[in-house]
Design an enzyme around this catalytic site. Sequence first.
Site, short mmCIF file in Angstrom:
data_model
loop_
_atom_site.label_atom_id
_atom_site.label_comp_id
_atom_site.label_asym_id
_atom_site.label_seq_id
_atom_site.Cartn_x
_atom_site.Cartn_y
_atom_site.Cartn_z
N ARG A 59 -32.51 -5.07 27.86
CA ARG A 59 -31.63 -4.10 27.21
C ARG A 59 -32.10 -2.66 27.50
O ARG A 59 -31.29 -1.77 27.72
CB ARG A 59 -31.59 -4.34 25.69
CG ARG A 59 -30.89 -5.64 25.32
CD ARG A 59 -30.76 -5.78 23.81
NE ARG A 59 -29.87 -4.77 23.24
CZ ARG A 59 -29.86 -4.42 21.96
NH1 ARG A 59 -30.72 -4.97 21.12
NH2 ARG A 59 -29.02 -3.51 21.52
N GLN A 91 -27.00 3.71 13.81
CA GLN A 91 -27.48 2.33 13.75
C GLN A 91 -27.82 1.84 15.16
O GLN A 91 -28.34 0.75 15.33
CB GLN A 91 -26.38 1.42 13.17
CG GLN A 91 -26.00 1.74 11.75
CD GLN A 91 -24.77 0.95 11.32
OE1 GLN A 91 -23.64 1.28 11.62
NE2 GLN A 91 -25.00 -0.13 10.61
N ASP A 94 -29.78 2.55 21.32
CA ASP A 94 -29.75 3.18 22.65
C ASP A 94 -30.06 4.68 22.52
O ASP A 94 -30.22 5.20 21.42
CB ASP A 94 -28.37 2.96 23.30
CG ASP A 94 -27.24 3.57 22.48
OD1 ASP A 94 -27.23 4.80 22.29
OD2 ASP A 94 -26.36 2.82 22.01
N HIS A 109 -32.24 2.09 12.79
CA HIS A 109 -32.61 0.74 13.24
C HIS A 109 -33.59 0.78 14.43
O HIS A 109 -33.71 -0.19 15.16
CB HIS A 109 -31.35 -0.06 13.62
CG HIS A 109 -30.52 -0.43 12.42
ND1 HIS A 109 -29.20 -0.82 12.51
CD2 HIS A 109 -30.82 -0.46 11.10
CE1 HIS A 109 -28.74 -1.07 11.28
NE2 HIS A 109 -29.69 -0.85 10.42
N CYS A 136 -51.31 -0.65 23.83
CA CYS A 136 -50.75 0.40 22.97
C CYS A 136 -51.33 1.74 23.42
O CYS A 136 -52.54 1.86 23.63
CB CYS A 136 -51.15 0.10 21.53
SG CYS A 136 -50.90 1.49 20.39
N THR A 176 -18.39 1.90 13.12
CA THR A 176 -19.24 0.87 12.52
C THR A 176 -18.37 -0.21 11.87
O THR A 176 -17.28 0.08 11.38
CB THR A 176 -20.24 1.42 11.47
OG1 THR A 176 -19.60 1.48 10.21
CG2 THR A 176 -20.76 2.78 11.86
N LEU A 202 -12.12 1.97 15.70
CA LEU A 202 -11.12 1.34 16.55
C LEU A 202 -10.13 0.52 15.72
O LEU A 202 -8.95 0.46 16.00
CB LEU A 202 -11.84 0.45 17.58
CG LEU A 202 -11.09 0.05 18.83
CD1 LEU A 202 -10.52 1.27 19.55
CD2 LEU A 202 -12.03 -0.72 19.76
N ALA A 219 -13.35 6.07 19.78
CA ALA A 219 -14.23 7.18 19.38
C ALA A 219 -14.17 8.32 20.38
O ALA A 219 -14.23 9.49 20.00
CB ALA A 219 -15.67 6.67 19.24
ZN LIG Z 1 -51.84 0.44 18.53
#
Ligand SMILES: [Zn+2]
Length: 236
Positions: A59, A91, A94, A109, A136, A176, A202, A219
């Site tokens: 993704r 939400q 991307d 999110h 990390c 949404t 929509l 939109a």
């Molecule tokens: Zn870490």
Amino acid sequence: MGQPRSIVILTGAGISAESGIDTFRSAGGLWEQHRVEDVATPEGFARNPNLVLNFYDMRRAALANVAPNPAHEALARLERAFAGELLLVTQNVDDLHERGGSARVLHMHGELKSALCTACEMRSPWHGSMIDRPPCPVCRAPMLRPDVVWFGEMPYEMGRIYRALESCDLFVSIGTSGAVYPAAGFVQEARAAGARCLELNLERSEGSRFFHETRLGPASVLVPEWVEEVLSRAAE
Ligand SMILES: [Zn+2]
């Protein structure tokens, strides 16, 4: 109504879908090959981390193939030109709002382009893949996960969002479904606090009845029109 002084905008999958992002309600694409409980819950990640890391790697990589649309660009224009308070909550995970020009976006999110370390809990910008267990950037532990809020997890910055909802005079929900809480309840919070509530979608959503006004359409058409309205009113 007169010119709003404080606006909270909530955007959802509908605004990204027009840019070609797969959403978990759309037919075809990545989501159709996976069950939500496998790729969007902490339990699914514990059961099969490789499947989940690969799903989000795909993704994240797919973001390179999409571009912001006129709705994202109009909201960025509003952010630059509106003199009052403005909070843009999305939400979506991307980066289309940012690429459309918005400088301040609250990703309730989480974000595909962010990594969450399960060892030190720090969030770091992330552009590559995670399947090979890279370290990390903060603590070097090879324990990163997508910085995406899964079902059963607490969305980010809810305190800040509720404070803004309580003090806004216009709440606008864009694209949404009105099906996923807590975001689905924002309209009721804002309305109870006295805000005018506008829905741009929509199709009629599950929460449509809570809005003072619903405008139906894409939109990419409705949002630029609405932004022009707000900015022309501000110029009067
Ligand atoms: Zn870490």
